[in-house]
Enzyme design. Structure first.
Site, PDB file in Angstrom:
ATOM      1  N   CYS A  27      38.351  35.861  40.406  1.00 51.87           N
ATOM      2  CA  CYS A  27      39.561  35.069  40.203  1.00 51.87           C
ATOM      3  C   CYS A  27      40.349  34.786  41.485  1.00 51.87           C
ATOM      4  CB  CYS A  27      40.459  35.731  39.157  1.00 51.87           C
ATOM      5  SG  CYS A  27      41.657  34.577  38.412  1.00 51.87           S
ATOM      6  N   LYS A  31      37.597  43.319  43.034  1.00 55.55           N
ATOM      7  CA  LYS A  31      38.482  42.210  43.402  1.00 55.55           C
ATOM      8  C   LYS A  31      39.199  42.537  44.699  1.00 55.55           C
ATOM      9  CE  LYS A  31      41.784  39.164  41.005  1.00 55.55           C
ATOM     10  NZ  LYS A  31      42.452  38.974  39.703  1.00 55.55           N
ATOM     11  N   GLU A  40      36.240  37.415  34.020  1.00 59.00           N
ATOM     12  CA  GLU A  40      36.981  38.576  34.501  1.00 59.00           C
ATOM     13  C   GLU A  40      37.437  39.432  33.323  1.00 59.00           C
ATOM     14  OE1 GLU A  40      40.897  39.402  37.386  1.00 59.00           O
ATOM     15  OE2 GLU A  40      40.577  37.423  36.497  1.00 59.00           O
TER      16      GLU A  40
END
Length: 548
Positions: free
Chosen positions: A131, A95, A25
């Site tokens: 994540c 994300k 990330e």
């Protein structure tokens, strides 16, 4: 610098026969960039680096974390995973779940994804996530933060594997938690999951790497190194969904991973802030001894200077213990007495203090004189001062502003006192010799600011203190819940009151390396000027509740 690392590792991956290389990330810009994201020039530089990476013609597909601009409504940016192939940026996955708790503040900058993207590499279809997107596990507290479950959504497309690029900070036991989490997702959906994590220290946060892969049954089939950059090769069978790889690094015991984290965090902080050497006040106590040993591992003993600063209250044993430690570690050792400065200050203040008894003022003066010496050495020689206070002391304010708190990095400020002893034993066992002299380990902790002083003159025994601090700070238990664990009401009240009252000191402390689930740092957001105090019932009522 990040772009160079990415291209170097991508070339090594290609040389090893890989069809795709996966990076963490925000690998382009580093994580967390914080308010650098508010600088247009920073975001543009990150996108320019991404374009340059695509033009490198590395002859394999890449997945790499970056920041992207949101041209629509909402927050101005996206936390993105870019899919690069054939010299082009083919797709970007954003994300979905944006953490806004503890050390995270992503809702400040980013807009969540509104759709998902897959990438296709040599017949393999991969679902992409970033994540936090895997941290909605359907189990306990984590799932309550979000209504969405990106993993379930990705699994419906029946990909060959789900890939998660992460910047997941280290805390003690986090590696085991991640593997349990991915076991849950993989076995639930019957799909392998590839977890790729950032490694390195960024200010207070430490990223342990420890990337790994689980098969469709949730079993770990490959694992990269911990606390070190690594290139992990895996093979994925599209039909059987079997995964083959190398289990390079087993999960360490808590004390071992804590030590490794502190070494990495110290090394990266000094290097990234362009310091070549560190200086530490060696008191002959266990805290400064452990800090010095960590610094030597991080920077090399030739780059660490130990300074003993005795006062008339310092024991001969403490000086000799500090000298022995320095010799064992191979660090430069100097002695600078503060007694002349103490006498000068007593003389200077004699008029104002006339007729008043000596108290904590004179004790703190000694600590501040030592702080001045350390900062003078720092200014003159460009050393970074490493403070040596532990979490137990910082929690209850057993430290002196502008004294022992002076410094640029608080290496062990998130390590409870009893864990310091565990670290000392680990350091000696690892070395196969008593690097930290036994006399330092055995002696009663003391600030040596007055005759025959020990820490327990004003603090509960450290095992009790640490347990109450853990319950109140990390577990967030209420006072009555802590009392029910078997602790004395009066002691609980005293500890909690000291934790609450000493926020003003912690706000002025050096940044500290985070290793527990809740540190006194970026994730601890308490106001200073406030009068709220935890409400404990009177002793009789509270004790009767416990008995019931």
């Amino acid at each position: 610098g990040n772009l160079t690392k990415i291209t170097d590792f991508a070339r090594k991956a290609r040389e090893g026969g890989a069809a795709m290389a996966i990076f963490p990330e925000m690998a382009i810009c580093g994580y967390p960039p914080k308010d650098l994201l508010l600088k247009d020039s920073f975001v543009k530089a990150n996108l320019a680096a991404l374009d340059q990476l695509a033009r490198e013609q590395l002859e394999l597909a890449l997945l790499v974390g970056c920041v992207d601009v949101n041209p629509g409504k909402g927050r101005p940016l996206f936390n993105a995973c870019a899919y690069i192939a054939e010299g082009q940026i083919k797709a970007k996955q954003y994300k979905t779940l944006l953490p806004n708790y503890d050390v995270f503040d992503e809702d400040r900058y980013f807009e969540p994804a509104s759709e998902t993207a897959n990438c296709l590499v040599q017949g393999h279809s991969f679902g992409l996530s970033i994540c936090e997107d895997i941290w909605n596990s359907g189990q306990g507290e984590i799932s309550e933060r979000y209504r969405e479950d990106p993993v379930t959504h990705l699994a419906k497309a029946k990909p060959s594997a789900i890939i998660n690029i992460s910047a997941s900070p280290f805390t003690i036991g986090k590696g085991k938690l991640r593997e349990e989490l991915l076991h849950y997702h993989a076995s639930r959906h019957g799909v392998p999951i590839i977890f790729v994590n950032q490694v390195g220290g960024n200010d207070e946060l430490i990223f342990d790497g420890r990337s790994f892969v689980v098969d469709a049954k949730g079993k770990v089939r490959a694992r990269a190194k911990s606390f070190a950059e690594d290139l992990l090769f895996i093979e994925l069978n599209n039909e059987s969904k079997e995964v083959a790889g190398n289990l390079a690094d087993p999960l360490e015991q808590p004390v071992a991973e804590t030590y490794a984290a502190l070494v990495l965090g110290t090394r990266d902080y000094l290097n990234k802030c362009a310091f070549k050497k560190a200086v530490i006040g060696l008191s002959g106590g266990i805290d400064s001894a452990v800090t010095c040993a960590i610094a030597c591992e991080a920077m090399g003993s030739e780059n660490v200077i130990g300074i003993a600063m005795p006062s008339p209250y310092s024991s001969t044993g403490s000086i000799e213990d500090a000298r022995a430690l320095a010799k064992n570690l191979g660090v430069q050792f100097e002695i600078i007495s503060i007694e002349p400065a103490m006498q000068a200050f007593h003389s200077m203040l004699s008029g104002q203090f006339k007729g008043l008894k000596e108290d904590v003022t004179e004790e703190n003066l000694q600590a501040r004189l030592r702080g001045n010496i350390m900062m003078s050495l720092s200014n003159k020689f460009n050393y970074l001062v490493l403070t040596t206070g532990n979490k137990s002391e910082l929690a209850v304010g057993y430290c002196t502003l502008y004294g022992d708190m002076c410094g640029g990095l608080a290496v062990i400020s998130d390590v409870p006192k009893m864990v310091i002893y565990d670290l000392a034993a680990f350091i000696n066992n690892k070395a196969g010799t008593k690097l930290i002299p036994q006399a330092i380990i055995d002696k009663a902790p003391s600030a040596e600011l007055r005759p025959n002083q020990t820490d327990q003159d004003t603090l509960p025994p450290y095992p009790v203190l640490d347990a109450i601090i853990n319950a109140y700070v990390e577990q967030r238990l209420k006072p009555d819940e802590i009392v029910k664990l078997g602790f004395d009401l009066k002691v609980v009240r005293e500890v909690i009151d000291r934790v609450d009252r000493n926020e003003y000191k912690r706000k002025q402390a050096a940044p500290g390396l985070k290793v527990t689930s809740r540190a006194f740092g970026v994730g601890w957001r308490m106001p200073i000027a406030q009068g709220f105090r935890e409400n404990l019932d009177n002793e009789k009522t509270a004790q009767s509740k416990v008995l019931c």
